[in-house]
Write a protein that holds these residues in place. Structure first.
Motif, short mmCIF file in Angstrom:
data_model
loop_
_atom_site.label_atom_id
_atom_site.label_comp_id
_atom_site.label_asym_id
_atom_site.label_seq_id
_atom_site.Cartn_x
_atom_site.Cartn_y
_atom_site.Cartn_z
N LYS A 60 10.21 -5.11 2.87
CA LYS A 60 10.25 -3.73 2.39
C LYS A 60 11.61 -3.08 2.61
O LYS A 60 11.73 -1.86 2.59
CB LYS A 60 9.15 -2.92 3.07
CG LYS A 60 7.75 -3.49 2.79
CD LYS A 60 6.66 -2.78 3.57
CE LYS A 60 6.39 -1.41 3.01
NZ LYS A 60 5.23 -0.77 3.65
N ASN A 68 7.73 -2.18 -4.90
CA ASN A 68 6.30 -1.96 -4.72
C ASN A 68 5.49 -3.24 -4.53
O ASN A 68 4.28 -3.16 -4.31
CB ASN A 68 5.73 -1.21 -5.93
CG ASN A 68 6.44 0.10 -6.19
OD1 ASN A 68 7.07 0.28 -7.24
ND2 ASN A 68 6.39 1.02 -5.24
N SER A 118 1.04 -4.99 6.74
CA SER A 118 2.40 -4.48 6.90
C SER A 118 3.18 -5.22 7.98
O SER A 118 4.40 -5.35 7.90
CB SER A 118 2.37 -2.99 7.22
OG SER A 118 1.63 -2.75 8.40
N LYS A 156 0.83 -1.21 0.00
CA LYS A 156 0.00 0.00 0.00
C LYS A 156 0.87 1.26 0.00
O LYS A 156 1.85 1.37 0.74
CB LYS A 156 -0.90 0.01 1.23
CG LYS A 156 -1.90 -1.13 1.28
CD LYS A 156 -2.69 -1.11 2.59
CE LYS A 156 -3.56 -2.33 2.74
NZ LYS A 156 -4.27 -2.36 4.04
N ASP A 157 0.49 2.20 -0.86
CA ASP A 157 1.23 3.45 -0.97
C ASP A 157 0.28 4.51 -1.53
O ASP A 157 0.07 4.60 -2.75
CB ASP A 157 2.45 3.27 -1.87
CG ASP A 157 3.40 4.47 -1.84
OD1 ASP A 157 2.92 5.60 -1.64
OD2 ASP A 157 4.62 4.27 -2.01
#
Length: 447
Positions: free
Chosen positions: A278, A284, A271, A219-220
């Motif tokens: 990450k 991504n 997350s 998610k971004d």
């Protein structure tokens, strides 16, 4: 002893280690070899021989060193040299897993052999991915194999071809796309595009043949990588350190140059489960097996290129589990089967009976008992069709749509849950010795 921590993240994949100079070589005059593989849940399973013991491994483009697990019954035969204790950290929220580094192992894959390869042996009996696939899996291997060859992965024919780098002849392909690979910690990355709200967004993705999903995105909001309006919380897979959960959704399209896959599946992992994934700040997400299998691939680590050509799976619709049930092959059960019916002519006692001359015909039934796999519910999505009718975790499935579950493989049973919305599923289950029947319809959440 001072503990050493090696951090690993994978869904059947991803690890980072230092590298030795050991090398695979092809031991035949052709300087090439062809190896058949099994495609299970979009994962590539190949035969691997370690120190003379035949095992089954997942071929994973995101793995740097071989990891061996589920070997409690063969550890002595493998002649594992327990020279150094380490701890592996991976996907999931559990504690690091203890492993032993073993040096100078002989590993053979087809005609390719490496006589001095390090591997990492995990003896934790809870780390066993075989139940999720329904067949034995003893480990994963990746970078050490890919770095030494040009590797052709033919998903259509379910085979791999390997070539010595200096012997391979590159051929122009009009219907192919060739892309550059970018490496970070010995893992290959590729540039692609996703379409969200009619906007094409460039993304950098790990090529992950060790993942069975289609696409994972991190998610971004700044990039526009957000979960769609239609989504649901789901089990995404089982990692080294436990289960991984997240949100499943659909996206308008996924593109690699001229190749476009509309309405592609996408998952957004929580997350907390991917903190180590990450570490590469430009990353991504991951490109996994359900998209990779739609291409026949030639991957060249030395030249840092990958060539893609449509496979027979390219136009296969993207589906997902509409039942809410995740199954596992968990042990065995004893099944009574009718062996045969034996005719027996007995003396005639009454003319009122239907008789044959001199006697009446009686059929004697004989039975036998056979061992069959037990398919157990291990994950159950909240508010899913299966949960709503009362199914529970640890229920053992006996029958599916009036047919004995033991007549199917684990993948075949699971496939019923991926059929079209509205399809009726009838299950007979064993719940602590009580036989129960359930019926529900598959529901489409994302359409």
């Amino acid at each position: 002893m001072k503990k050493k921590y090696f951090f690993l993240w994978f869904l059947f994949s991803f690890c980072t280690f230092t590298f030795s100079q050991s090398k695979f070589v092809i031991q035949n005059k052709k300087n090439a070899d062809k190896i058949k593989f099994k495609l299970i849940n979009n994962l590539i399973l190949i035969p691997v021989e370690i120190n003379g013991v035949e095992l089954s491994f997942i071929l994973d483009t995101g793995v740097s060193k071989p990891i061996v697990f589920n070997i409690l019954n063969v550890s002595e035969t493998l002649k594992i040299n327990n020279t150094e204790k380490i701890f592996l950290r991976g996907l999931g929220e559990g504690e690091p897993v203890e492993a032993l580094r073993s040096r100078n192992n002989i590993i053979k894959i087809g005609d390719a052999i490496n006589v001095s390869l390090d591997l990492y042996a995990v003896y934790n009996s809870k780390l066993n991915f075989a139940p999720r696939l329904g067949m034995p899996v003893h480990g994963i291997i990746g970078y050490d194999f890919f770095k030494d060859f040009i590797v052709e992965i033919n998903y259509s024919g379910k085979y791999i071809k390997i070539y010595e780098n200096d012997k391979y002849q590159h051929i122009d392909c009009k219907n192919c796309e060739t892309l550059s690979l970018d490496f970070f910690n010995k893992k290959p990355y590729i540039q692609a595009d996703v379409t969200v709200d009619a906007e094409k967004i460039p993304v950098k993705l790990l090529i992950d043949s060790g993942g069975s999903d289609a696409l994972w995105l991190f998610k971004d909001k700044a990039l526009g990588l957000t979960v769609g309006e239609k989504s649901f919380e789901d089990f995404l897979g089982h990692g080294l350190n436990g289960s991984v959960y997240g949100q499943r959704s659909k996206m308008e399209a996924f593109s690699i140059k001229s190749f476009k896959l509309p309405n592609a599946n996408v998952a957004f992992p929580d997350s907390t489960s991917i903190s180590f994934a990450k570490n590469h700040k430009d990353r991504n997400g991951s490109l996994a097996g359900n998209i990779l299998k739609r291409f026949n691939i030639i991957i060249d680590y030395k030249r840092a290129t990958i060539q893609l050509k449509k496979s027979k799976y390219f136009n296969e619709p993207f589906s997902y589990n509409k039942s809410g049930i995740e199954l596992e092959h968990n042990g065995i059960r004893l099944v009574q089967e009718e062996k045969n019916i034996v005719p027996d002519i007995r003396s005639q006692r009454s003319n009122k009976d239907h008789t044959t001359p001199g006697g009446r015909l009686v059929f004697s039934r004989e039975y036998r008992y056979s061992i069959k796999p037990a398919f157990v519910i291990v994950e159950l999505r909240k508010d899913s069709p299966a949960e709503k009718v009362g199914l529970r975790i640890n229920d053992v499935i006996l029958r599916v749509n009036s047919k004995d579950a033991s007549d199917y493989t684990l993948q075949e049973v699971t496939q019923f849950f991926y059929e079209k919305a509205g399809k009726t599923i009838r299950l007979k289950i064993d719940r602590d010795g009580e036989m129960l029947n359930f019926q529900f319809k598959l529901e489409s959440v994302l359409e």
